[in-house]
Design a protein around this motif. Structure first.
Motif, PDB file in Angstrom:
ATOM      1  N   CYS A 118     -20.997  59.336  -3.610  1.00 10.15           N
ATOM      2  CA  CYS A 118     -21.372  60.687  -4.025  1.00 10.15           C
ATOM      3  C   CYS A 118     -21.781  60.696  -5.492  1.00 10.15           C
ATOM      4  O   CYS A 118     -22.811  61.261  -5.864  1.00 10.15           O
ATOM      5  N   LYS A 119     -20.986  60.066  -6.344  1.00  8.07           N
ATOM      6  CA  LYS A 119     -21.280  60.040  -7.776  1.00  8.07           C
ATOM      7  C   LYS A 119     -22.557  59.268  -8.089  1.00  8.07           C
ATOM      8  O   LYS A 119     -23.245  59.554  -9.070  1.00  8.07           O
ATOM      9  N   ASP A 120     -22.894  58.290  -7.224  1.00 13.41           N
ATOM     10  CA  ASP A 120     -24.103  57.492  -7.432  1.00 13.41           C
ATOM     11  C   ASP A 120     -25.345  58.137  -6.815  1.00 13.41           C
ATOM     12  O   ASP A 120     -26.452  57.609  -6.969  1.00 13.41           O
ATOM     13  N   GLY A 121     -25.170  59.225  -6.101  1.00 14.82           N
ATOM     14  CA  GLY A 121     -26.309  59.870  -5.450  1.00 14.82           C
ATOM     15  C   GLY A 121     -26.815  59.107  -4.250  1.00 14.82           C
ATOM     16  O   GLY A 121     -28.002  59.173  -3.921  1.00 14.82           O
TER      17      GLY A 121
ATOM     18  N   ALA B 223     -17.738  69.669 -13.781  1.00  8.82           N
ATOM     19  CA  ALA B 223     -18.632  68.703 -14.433  1.00  8.82           C
ATOM     20  C   ALA B 223     -19.115  67.671 -13.420  1.00  8.82           C
ATOM     21  O   ALA B 223     -20.292  67.284 -13.417  1.00  8.82           O
ATOM     22  N   ASN B 224     -18.221  67.231 -12.547  1.00  7.14           N
ATOM     23  CA  ASN B 224     -18.618  66.289 -11.500  1.00  7.14           C
ATOM     24  C   ASN B 224     -19.542  66.950 -10.484  1.00  7.14           C
ATOM     25  O   ASN B 224     -20.461  66.318  -9.955  1.00  7.14           O
ATOM     26  N   LYS B 225     -19.310  68.238 -10.186  1.00 11.64           N
ATOM     27  CA  LYS B 225     -20.185  68.960  -9.259  1.00 11.64           C
ATOM     28  C   LYS B 225     -21.606  69.053  -9.824  1.00 11.64           C
ATOM     29  O   LYS B 225     -22.591  68.924  -9.088  1.00 11.64           O
TER      30      LYS B 225
ATOM     31  N   ILE C  98     -24.964  67.634  -8.071  1.00  8.40           N
ATOM     32  CA  ILE C  98     -26.185  68.403  -7.829  1.00  8.40           C
ATOM     33  C   ILE C  98     -27.393  67.690  -8.421  1.00  8.40           C
ATOM     34  O   ILE C  98     -28.459  67.611  -7.798  1.00  8.40           O
ATOM     35  N   SER C  99     -27.246  67.156  -9.640  1.00 12.29           N
ATOM     36  CA  SER C  99     -28.350  66.433 -10.266  1.00 12.29           C
ATOM     37  C   SER C  99     -28.724  65.197  -9.451  1.00 12.29           C
ATOM     38  O   SER C  99     -29.914  64.901  -9.256  1.00 12.29           O
ATOM     39  N   LYS C 100     -27.722  64.475  -8.976  1.00  8.89           N
ATOM     40  CA  LYS C 100     -27.997  63.297  -8.156  1.00  8.89           C
ATOM     41  C   LYS C 100     -28.679  63.683  -6.849  1.00  8.89           C
ATOM     42  O   LYS C 100     -29.566  62.960  -6.361  1.00  8.89           O
ATOM     43  N   ARG C 101     -28.282  64.811  -6.264  1.00  4.20           N
ATOM     44  CA  ARG C 101     -28.944  65.272  -5.044  1.00  4.20           C
ATOM     45  C   ARG C 101     -30.422  65.564  -5.307  1.00  4.20           C
ATOM     46  O   ARG C 101     -31.297  65.223  -4.507  1.00  4.20           O
ATOM     47  N   ARG C 102     -30.707  66.197  -6.432  1.00  3.36           N
ATOM     48  CA  ARG C 102     -32.109  66.483  -6.756  1.00  3.36           C
ATOM     49  C   ARG C 102     -32.900  65.187  -6.960  1.00  3.36           C
ATOM     50  O   ARG C 102     -34.077  65.111  -6.601  1.00  3.36           O
ATOM     51  N   GLN C 103     -32.256  64.166  -7.521  1.00  2.76           N
ATOM     52  CA  GLN C 103     -32.935  62.880  -7.675  1.00  2.76           C
ATOM     53  C   GLN C 103     -33.244  62.256  -6.313  1.00  2.76           C
ATOM     54  O   GLN C 103     -34.301  61.649  -6.127  1.00  2.76           O
ATOM     55  N   GLN C 104     -32.318  62.398  -5.366  1.00  3.55           N
ATOM     56  CA  GLN C 104     -32.588  61.945  -4.002  1.00  3.55           C
ATOM     57  C   GLN C 104     -33.825  62.648  -3.440  1.00  3.55           C
ATOM     58  O   GLN C 104     -34.742  62.021  -2.897  1.00  3.55           O
TER      59      GLN C 104
ATOM     60  N   LYS D 123     -44.469  62.290 -11.437  1.00  5.38           N
ATOM     61  CA  LYS D 123     -43.585  61.258 -11.962  1.00  5.38           C
ATOM     62  C   LYS D 123     -42.155  61.797 -11.976  1.00  5.38           C
ATOM     63  O   LYS D 123     -41.923  62.951 -12.334  1.00  5.38           O
ATOM     64  N   MET D 124     -41.208  60.959 -11.578  1.00 10.29           N
ATOM     65  CA  MET D 124     -39.800  61.352 -11.618  1.00 10.29           C
ATOM     66  C   MET D 124     -39.234  61.140 -13.010  1.00 10.29           C
ATOM     67  O   MET D 124     -39.423  60.088 -13.612  1.00 10.29           O
ATOM     68  N   GLU D 125     -38.543  62.151 -13.512  1.00  8.49           N
ATOM     69  CA  GLU D 125     -37.770  62.043 -14.733  1.00  8.49           C
ATOM     70  C   GLU D 125     -36.394  62.615 -14.432  1.00  8.49           C
ATOM     71  O   GLU D 125     -36.189  63.813 -14.483  1.00  8.49           O
ATOM     72  N   ALA D 126     -35.457  61.730 -14.087  1.00  2.00           N
ATOM     73  CA  ALA D 126     -34.118  62.144 -13.634  1.00  2.00           C
ATOM     74  C   ALA D 126     -34.276  63.073 -12.435  1.00  2.00           C
ATOM     75  O   ALA D 126     -34.819  62.660 -11.413  1.00  2.00           O
TER      76      ALA D 126
END
Length: 356
Positions: free
Chosen positions: A48-51, A278-280, A284-290, A301-304
């Motif tokens: 989860c933390k790694d997305g 903070a972990n949530k 969420i950011s990792k989900r958006r990167q997925q 282009k992907m930026e985070a």
């Protein structure tokens, strides 16, 4: 109630961690403060933390009606299977997003056991090395189901014991039985300050039943769910960078430390993970990167967790889009209008199109 944006919340969180570390030097703080734990993390939490994880929602129906539930109130049981698209999209999208873990939730996923097994067999056939886990209140779990889940390669079961009063003897027996079949048993619950005595009293029973991990969430209050009616907690309102607002109980922060202290005083071996707001935000950011990997167009282009493109409108009102790495502004038509566009990647996919 205070109104905070994500940056203000993070500042308060980091200040809290600095003070906390002085009193609890054994506390492990990682990922810039997003991860706070005692002991190990389950593989599911690491993914989860790694997305590298997706949650599949088997049904929105539930056999209980928890006052702290964050799930939206739906009367027909209908719910999207996954944020990554329909069932027919999952295999392709999982490959693009490099998904290595799959969880099954709801509602209560055991209410549609046949669908749960169908989804799991589909995904395990294509991704036999993935890590699989189930969220449940445990009420409908029995020996036959546990035996089948073990045969089908489930790696972890996460019980929400707050749904049944923390130490219901029937649920504790189910947890003990589950530990005989499934390698990793987790208790995953919100941190309700008014229930702290019940939770502390249950911790030794969890350990005796075979629980390895205790995942503790900051209590959240979300509109359109049962949790919206929670009172008697110290809530602050947080606005995320996409404009979404939710209420967070900061009583959860002190309650986690009470559990750390209690565990140390009673020599408990449970691994404790503070799944904080903070972990949530990290999740969420990792989900958006997925999602960005899945929906990204050739000119983006992907930026985070952002998708970045350059829009050029010429004097004839013709619009063209350029990949930022392939665009030279010096070569642009002097009469053209140039925009550098950055948008948040979506949290959901529907029919291969982005929607919020």
């Amino acid at each position: 109630m205070n109104n905070l944006d994500a940056a203000q919340l993070h500042l308060r969180w980091y200040q809290h961690l600095q003070e906390t570390k002085k009193s609890y030097p054994d506390l492990i703080i990682e990922d810039g403060g997003d991860t706070v734990r005692i002991g190990d993390l389950s593989q599911g939490c690491r993914l989860c933390k790694d997305g590298a994880w997706d949650c599949l929602f088997v049904t929105s129906m539930c056999n209980l009606n928890c006052h702290f539930c964050l799930s939206p109130t739906l009367n027909d049981g209908a719910i999207p299977v996954s944020a990554m698209g329909s069932e027919t999209d999952l295999i392709e999208n999982y490959t693009i997003a490099n998904i290595k873990g799959c969880s099954y939730s709801g509602g209560e996923p055991l209410l549609d056991f046949d669908k749960l097994i169908h989804l799991h067999q589909l995904l395990r056939h294509h991704y036999p090395q993935n890590y699989f886990w189930l969220y449940t209140n445990g009420v409908l779990l029995d020996t036959n189901k546990l035996r089948l889940l073990a045969e089908l390669g489930f790696n972890e079961i996460r019980f929400n014991t707050a749904a049944t009063g923390y130490s219901d003897p029937n649920i504790l027996r189910v947890i003990e039985k589950a530990a005989q079949f499934i390698e990793n048993i987790t208790i995953e619950i919100p941190l309700l300050k008014q229930d702290e005595p019940k939770l502390l009293a249950a911790l030794k029973r969890y350990e005796n039943a075979g629980v390895k991990y205790l995942n503790l969430h900051d209590l959240m209050r979300e509109g359109g769910s049962n949790s919206a009616l929670i009172q008697h907690e110290n809530f602050d309102r947080v606005t995320f960078k996409d404009g979404h607002c939710t209420d967070i109980s900061l009583d959860s922060w002190s309650m986690f430390l009470d559990i750390v202290k209690h565990s140390a005083e009673h020599s408990l071996r449970l691994s404790l993970n503070h799944c904080s707001i903070a972990n949530k935000i990290r999740q969420i950011s990792k989900r958006r990167q997925q999602m960005a990997r899945i929906v990204k167009l050739p000119h983006q282009k992907m930026e985070a967790d952002l998708l970045y493109t350059i829009k050029v409108t010429n004097r004839n009102k013709t619009i063209c889009y350029f990949h930022p790495d392939l665009f030279d502004e010096k070569l642009a038509d002097k009469t053209s209008h140039i925009e550098h566009i950055k948008i948040l990647a979506p949290l959901f996919i529907c029919n291969s199109k982005v929607h919020h």
